[in-house]
Design a protein around this motif. Structure first.
Motif, PDB file in Angstrom:
ATOM      1  N   GLU A 182      55.270  69.926  33.303  1.00  0.00           N
ATOM      2  CA  GLU A 182      55.081  70.933  32.254  1.00  0.00           C
ATOM      3  C   GLU A 182      55.024  70.288  30.868  1.00  0.00           C
ATOM      4  N   THR A 183      55.829  69.264  30.655  1.00  0.00           N
ATOM      5  CA  THR A 183      55.813  68.575  29.356  1.00  0.00           C
ATOM      6  C   THR A 183      54.473  67.909  29.109  1.00  0.00           C
ATOM      7  N   ILE A 184      53.943  67.247  30.128  1.00  0.00           N
ATOM      8  CA  ILE A 184      52.648  66.586  29.982  1.00  0.00           C
ATOM      9  C   ILE A 184      51.529  67.613  29.807  1.00  0.00           C
ATOM     10  N   LYS A 185      51.632  68.730  30.510  1.00  0.00           N
ATOM     11  CA  LYS A 185      50.661  69.804  30.336  1.00  0.00           C
ATOM     12  C   LYS A 185      50.628  70.275  28.878  1.00  0.00           C
ATOM     13  N   ASP A 204      53.125  62.653  47.058  1.00  0.00           N
ATOM     14  CA  ASP A 204      53.094  63.948  47.712  1.00  0.00           C
ATOM     15  C   ASP A 204      51.832  64.721  47.316  1.00  0.00           C
ATOM     16  N   ALA A 205      51.130  65.242  48.292  1.00  0.00           N
ATOM     17  CA  ALA A 205      49.847  65.913  48.048  1.00  0.00           C
ATOM     18  C   ALA A 205      49.996  67.129  47.144  1.00  0.00           C
ATOM     19  N   GLU A 206      51.125  67.816  47.205  1.00  0.00           N
ATOM     20  CA  GLU A 206      51.335  68.992  46.370  1.00  0.00           C
ATOM     21  C   GLU A 206      51.455  68.600  44.896  1.00  0.00           C
ATOM     22  N   ILE A 207      52.107  67.462  44.631  1.00  0.00           N
ATOM     23  CA  ILE A 207      52.218  66.980  43.251  1.00  0.00           C
ATOM     24  C   ILE A 207      50.853  66.585  42.718  1.00  0.00           C
ATOM     25  N   VAL A 208      50.066  65.923  43.544  1.00  0.00           N
ATOM     26  CA  VAL A 208      48.703  65.555  43.146  1.00  0.00           C
ATOM     27  C   VAL A 208      47.909  66.812  42.797  1.00  0.00           C
ATOM     28  N   LYS A 209      48.030  67.832  43.626  1.00  0.00           N
ATOM     29  CA  LYS A 209      47.320  69.091  43.399  1.00  0.00           C
ATOM     30  C   LYS A 209      47.717  69.710  42.061  1.00  0.00           C
ATOM     31  N   GLN A 210      49.011  69.656  41.738  1.00  0.00           N
ATOM     32  CA  GLN A 210      49.506  70.244  40.489  1.00  0.00           C
ATOM     33  C   GLN A 210      48.933  69.527  39.273  1.00  0.00           C
ATOM     34  N   TYR A 211      48.829  68.209  39.349  1.00  0.00           N
ATOM     35  CA  TYR A 211      48.287  67.459  38.212  1.00  0.00           C
ATOM     36  C   TYR A 211      46.771  67.634  38.099  1.00  0.00           C
ATOM     37  N   LYS A 212      46.097  67.743  39.205  1.00  0.00           N
ATOM     38  CA  LYS A 212      44.662  68.012  39.146  1.00  0.00           C
ATOM     39  C   LYS A 212      44.396  69.370  38.508  1.00  0.00           C
ATOM     40  N   ALA A 213      45.338  70.289  38.687  1.00  0.00           N
ATOM     41  CA  ALA A 213      45.179  71.640  38.150  1.00  0.00           C
ATOM     42  C   ALA A 213      45.283  71.687  36.630  1.00  0.00           C
ATOM     43  N   ILE A 214      45.869  70.648  36.006  1.00  0.00           N
ATOM     44  CA  ILE A 214      45.998  70.653  34.542  1.00  0.00           C
ATOM     45  C   ILE A 214      44.974  69.728  33.873  1.00  0.00           C
TER      46      ILE A 214
END
Length: 350
Positions: A182-185, A204-214
């Protein structure tokens, strides 16, 4: 004249970039290289069109390499050739399950360790005296040859904004990625800095997905088997306990770490998300004391910055093959490890 044959034994995608400078040096000397891609965590598509792979242990035995280069921890004893450890990264202080630094875990697989700098060479020399079945030569790390020889250092920024590179380890206990999302976003949304995000391939694939989303015009998520161009273009790195931070610091650039397990005076270590922006601002000013600490660290960790580490590795191999480096003991049999390797490779021959 007999052509010298070498084998690259790899199991992770990052190994391609580690070994290609060595491949270049081998070819320049008139030798040849074959790759063996082992396990289910490596992408065969990363092989270049002009790179040749062997697909079985039988094929390796027919090829008869004089040396096998390994950026991992193990290699089968039953394949031919001198077994040479060239490391998959620097010592980042990570401990194994028994509480020892994993970087110095001697598994009895290698004849020769090609070390990166005094702060690892000295310890490996002590271990060589203790175990007796391997030699140690400080060569520098071939993976960094392009870092010191390519022209990316002089890349001109198109937007005149500072470039921040975030890298993170995959370990759940050590990664900063979920905590700082959230801070980086928020920081990237301001457009003040240009962000690139690159994670360990096991993240972790979920973390990758979250960063791709921002992702945005100010933040790019990068998937690559070669991190060096990213290191070269960045002004500051944000990291945790991944050994890639050491590669970055060796350029003489500052790194901000988040909850590093073994913080040093060449890092700016923080422990709270709200400390991130001030720490990055400080790093970008390149404080005099910090830069002096970084220079001292470079001298201890990887002082050879001429881009010729691959050549020194080949020289060390030639010295051992010529009998100029002699191990006083034979490697241990490692029967259990040999059995596991045979089972995983499906090979039961001699």
């Amino acid at each position: 004249m007999t052509v010298k044959k070498y084998l690259f034994f790899i199991s992770q995608n990052y190994s391609f970039a580690i070994l290609r400078p060595l491949q270049k040096a081998i070819i320049e000397r008139g030798g040849e290289v074959r790759w063996f891609l082992y396990g289910d965590e490596i992408n065969h598509a990363f092989l270049h069109d002009n790179e040749l792979a062997l697909t079985s242990i039988k094929a390796i035995k027919q090829y008869q390499p004089i040396a096998v280069f390994v950026p991992g921890n193990t290699v089968p004893s039953f394949i031919p050739g001198l077994k040479v450890a060239v490391f998959h990264g620097f010592n980042s202080g990570k401990l194994n399950r028994r509480g020892f630094e994993d970087h110095f875990n001697i598994r009895g697989c290698f004849d020769l360790y090609c070390t990166q700098g005094p702060n690892t060479t000295n310890k490996f020399h002590a271990l060589a005296q203790q175990h007796g079945h391997f030699s140690v030569v400080e060569t520098g790390w071939p993976a960094l040859d392009p870092l010191f020889t390519d022209v990316e250092h002089d890349k001109i920024k198109a937007n005149n904004k500072a470039n921040i590179l975030m890298c993170s380890t995959f370990s759940r206990n050590l990664t900063c990625a979920p905590i700082l999302l959230e801070t980086i976003k928020q920081l990237s949304s301001t457009g003040r800095w240009q962000w690139k995000i690159q994670f360990h391939p096991k993240m972790d694939a979920e973390i990758v997905k979250q960063y791709k989303a921002i992702e945005s015009e100010h933040l790019t998520f990068v998937e690559t088997d070669n991190v060096i161009p990213l290191l070269q273009e960045a002004d500051v790195m944000l990291c945790d306990t991944s050994s890639v931070l050491i590669m970055f610091v060796l350029q003489g650039k500052p790194v901000v770490t988040f909850n590093n397990i073994s913080p040093r005076d060449y890092m700016l270590n923080i422990s709270q998300a709200e400390q991130l922006a001030p720490a990055l601002e400080k790093a970008l000013t390149r404080p005099k004391a910090l830069m002096a600490n970084i220079e001292r660290f470079i001298c201890e960790t990887h002082p050879k910055q001429d881009g010729h580490s691959a050549q020194r590795v080949l020289d060390a191999v030639d010295s051992m093959l010529a009998g100029q480096l002699i191990n006083r003991k034979k490697k241990p049999l490692n029967l259990l490890r040999a059995f596991k390797m045979r089972r995983s490779l499906g090979y039961w021959g001699r």
